[in-house]
Design a protein around this motif. Structure first.
Motif: not given
Length: 110
Positions: A5-18, A20-21, A71-75, A81-86
């Motif tokens: 959850l804290s990683i997700l909050a950090m990722v969300f706040l970092s501004g990479c909402s749109t 890539t992996y 990164i490659e396999s998920l891409g 790509p789904p949203n940043t949190e996912i």
């Protein structure tokens, strides 16, 4: 779960909402200033090791290859790509399956 959850909050706040992996992976490992003059650092370590463990050059190469593979396999699996949190959860889960965990450390700055 607390770390996720804290990683997700950090990722969300970092501004990479749109992004890539790859950009999500970079945001997960990015450092940031925490509350009351602290610095938060994150890095990958083998699942069976403690945070004090230092990776050998070979292990660093394996880690990097594993992360690139995730990164490659998920891409490929998710061309739109789904949203940043996912994406962050998917990367954490992929790396967990490969034997890695994300360690987070908060360093007080005085």
């Amino acid at each position: 779960m607390k770390i996720r959850l804290s990683i997700l909050a950090m990722v969300f706040l970092s501004g990479c909402s749109t992004g890539t992996y790859e950009s999500t992976s970079e945001a997960i490992l990015g450092s940031e200033l925490g509350q009351s003059s602290s610095l938060l650092l994150q890095w990958w370590i083998p699942s069976d090791k403690s945070y004090e463990y230092r990776l050998s050059d070979h292990e660093k190469n394996v880690r990097d290859k594993n992360l690139e593979n995730c990164i490659e396999s998920l891409g490929k699996e998710y061309p739109k790509p789904p949203n940043t949190e996912i994406r962050a959860i998917q990367i954490l889960e992929c790396m967990r399956k490969k034997g890695w965990k994300l360690f987070r450390e908060e360093i007080e700055i005085s």
